[in-house]
Design an enzyme around this catalytic site. Structure first.
Site, PDB file in Angstrom:
ATOM      1  N   LYS A 176       0.989  -1.285   0.074  1.00  0.00           N
ATOM      2  CA  LYS A 176       0.052  -0.154  -0.058  1.00  0.00           C
ATOM      3  C   LYS A 176       0.953   1.207  -0.009  1.00  0.00           C
ATOM      4  CE  LYS A 176      -3.731   0.531   2.362  1.00  0.00           C
ATOM      5  NZ  LYS A 176      -4.602   0.366   3.731  1.00  0.00           N
ATOM      6  N   ASP A 227       6.328  -1.518  11.623  1.00  0.00           N
ATOM      7  CA  ASP A 227       5.041  -2.276  12.173  1.00  0.00           C
ATOM      8  C   ASP A 227       5.197  -1.711  13.733  1.00  0.00           C
ATOM      9  OD1 ASP A 227       3.277  -3.754  13.318  1.00  0.00           O
ATOM     10  OD2 ASP A 227       4.075  -5.865  12.299  1.00  0.00           O
ATOM     11  N   ASN A 249       1.522  10.009  13.243  1.00  0.00           N
ATOM     12  CA  ASN A 249      -0.115   9.801  13.133  1.00  0.00           C
ATOM     13  C   ASN A 249      -0.584   8.322  13.018  1.00  0.00           C
ATOM     14  OD1 ASN A 249      -2.685  10.617  11.586  1.00  0.00           O
ATOM     15  ND2 ASN A 249      -1.854   8.829  10.263  1.00  0.00           N
ATOM     16  N   TYR A 303      -8.041   2.258  24.432  1.00  0.00           N
ATOM     17  CA  TYR A 303      -7.734   3.413  23.738  1.00  0.00           C
ATOM     18  C   TYR A 303      -7.618   4.713  24.401  1.00  0.00           C
ATOM     19  CZ  TYR A 303      -8.371   6.302  19.659  1.00  0.00           C
ATOM     20  OH  TYR A 303      -8.085   7.326  18.692  1.00  0.00           O
ATOM     21  N   LYS A 348      -4.336   7.044  24.565  1.00  0.00           N
ATOM     22  CA  LYS A 348      -4.164   8.330  24.108  1.00  0.00           C
ATOM     23  C   LYS A 348      -3.810   9.613  25.202  1.00  0.00           C
ATOM     24  CE  LYS A 348      -4.686   7.658  19.716  1.00  0.00           C
ATOM     25  NZ  LYS A 348      -3.315   8.086  18.810  1.00  0.00           N
TER      26      LYS A 348
END
Length: 369
Positions: free
Chosen positions: A88, A111, A138, A234, A238
């Site tokens: 990709k 990775d 990102n 999650y 963060k």
């Protein structure tokens, strides 16, 4: 019943902070997306990345891809894409080079579910004598599962915090030895960490002060039975990323080092971050920002100048405070304890912060690497 709802609706309905109607709460967050977060788009005449070397992770799709596209339009001499899926990434490279033929694009395997991959990636940059002006970290993901990585951590935790923070620390020497061309990086080198407004939807029990070889914060994400929901993993990841960014920026300032650290979030964008469904598309149509707007927010975080940017948390494209917990006394203690743990974690992998956090003389780079 909530388990049958598509993301992000399920995340909103089951959110423990659903009754928080301050700007940090999930409902104000959802309502705000369509009406805020419009920084002036960068124009090549006003902002130039000429002579700069730029790194973007998570750039094969979504907001990261759009940010890479917009950054390429600002003319860096080299754009590096760190990606797990090289096929990709090669497709993105071809498209970017077609759209911006004056920009060299380089792809490298990265990775974040494998700490050794982070090491190989950074070692490859060192071996190629690459010096960075901008690193936009990102890459991140969400999945409603409890998958563990080969390193023994929750995948959600490792990708969204541990590997990203580890990568940031390992990149610092490359950011500190950047180009000296007059037009290059007038603001100095910059590290951009992408967190989420979801960091405000959780708290974190402050652990005891870590003893030697004891990492209570990091270790809590190695015990499957105590991980909690995927949502909270999650949110906490963060939160920790925002805190380590704040502490890193504070210490860089104290040491009078040139690298600036900016913490940012693109908000809820109409991307492939959540699994595709008719309901998800409808929710995105009603309340999500566009991919282009999310990318522009990333580019703003990467290029906006001024002393207020270093250590800033950007929400909707404006500096603001982190969550009430993060800015409060418990959050500040957690921030200090997390720093100590990351220092021990780095040492365990053979990297001493005392050798990473030291000013270096800028190196002249005569041409593209």
């Amino acid at each position: 019943m909530a388990g049958y709802l598509p993301e992000p609706l399920r995340m909103m309905v089951t959110n423990p902070a659903i009754s928080d109607f301050t700007s940090d709460g999930p409902l104000p967050y959802a309502l705000r997306q369509k009406f805020t977060g419009w920084p002036p788009p960068p124009a090549a005449a006003d902002i130039s990345l000429a002579s700069q070397t730029v790194l973007v992770t998570g750039a094969t799709s979504g907001v990261g891809l759009e940010a890479a596209r917009q950054l390429a339009q600002l003319g860096p001499r080299l754009l590096i894409l760190g990606a797990r899926n090289l096929s990709k990434a090669d497709g993105v490279k071809r498209q970017l080079e077609q759209d911006t033929p004056h920009v060299a694009v380089q792809v490298a395997k990265l990775d974040l579910e494998d700490l050794s991959s982070v090491d190989r990636f950074v070692d490859g940059l060192h071996a190629s004598a690459i010096h960075l002006d901008l690193a936009l970290l990102n890459a991140g993901f969400f999945a409603n599962d409890d998958r563990m990585t080969p390193d023994g951590y929750s995948s959600l935790f490792q990708v969204n915090f541990l590997s990203t923070a580890y990568l940031a620390f390992r990149l610092l020497p490359l950011l500190q030895t950047t180009t000296t061309a007059p037009e290059a990086s007038p603001q100095g080198p910059r590290l951009v960490l992408v967190t989420s407004e979801a960091h405000a939807w959780t708290t974190f029990p402050v652990p005891p002060e870590p003893a030697e070889n004891s990492l209570p914060i990091l270790s809590s994400f190695r015990q499957k039975e105590s991980l909690g929901s995927a949502d909270d993993q999650y949110y906490r990841a963060k939160l920790l990323l925002a805190l380590i960014g704040k502490e890193l920026s504070r210490r860089l300032t104290t040491m009078q080092m040139a690298t600036s650290v900016v913490i940012t979030t693109p908000g809820f964008c109409a991307s492939n971050f959540f699994p595709d469904s008719v309901m998800t598309r409808l929710i995105q149509l009603i309340s999500a920002r566009s991919i282009q707007q999310g990318g522009a927010l990333h580019v703003f975080a990467a290029t906006a100048q001024g002393p207020q940017m270093h250590g800033a948390y950007l929400r909707d494209g404006k500096p603001t405070g982190l969550s009430k917990f993060a800015e409060g006394p418990q959050g500040q203690i957690l921030q200090q304890r997390l720093w100590v743990e990351m220092e021990q974690f780095l040492a365990g992998r053979g990297y001493l912060l005392s050798s990473i956090l030291k000013p270096s003389s800028p190196l002249q780079i005569d041409g593209p690497v």
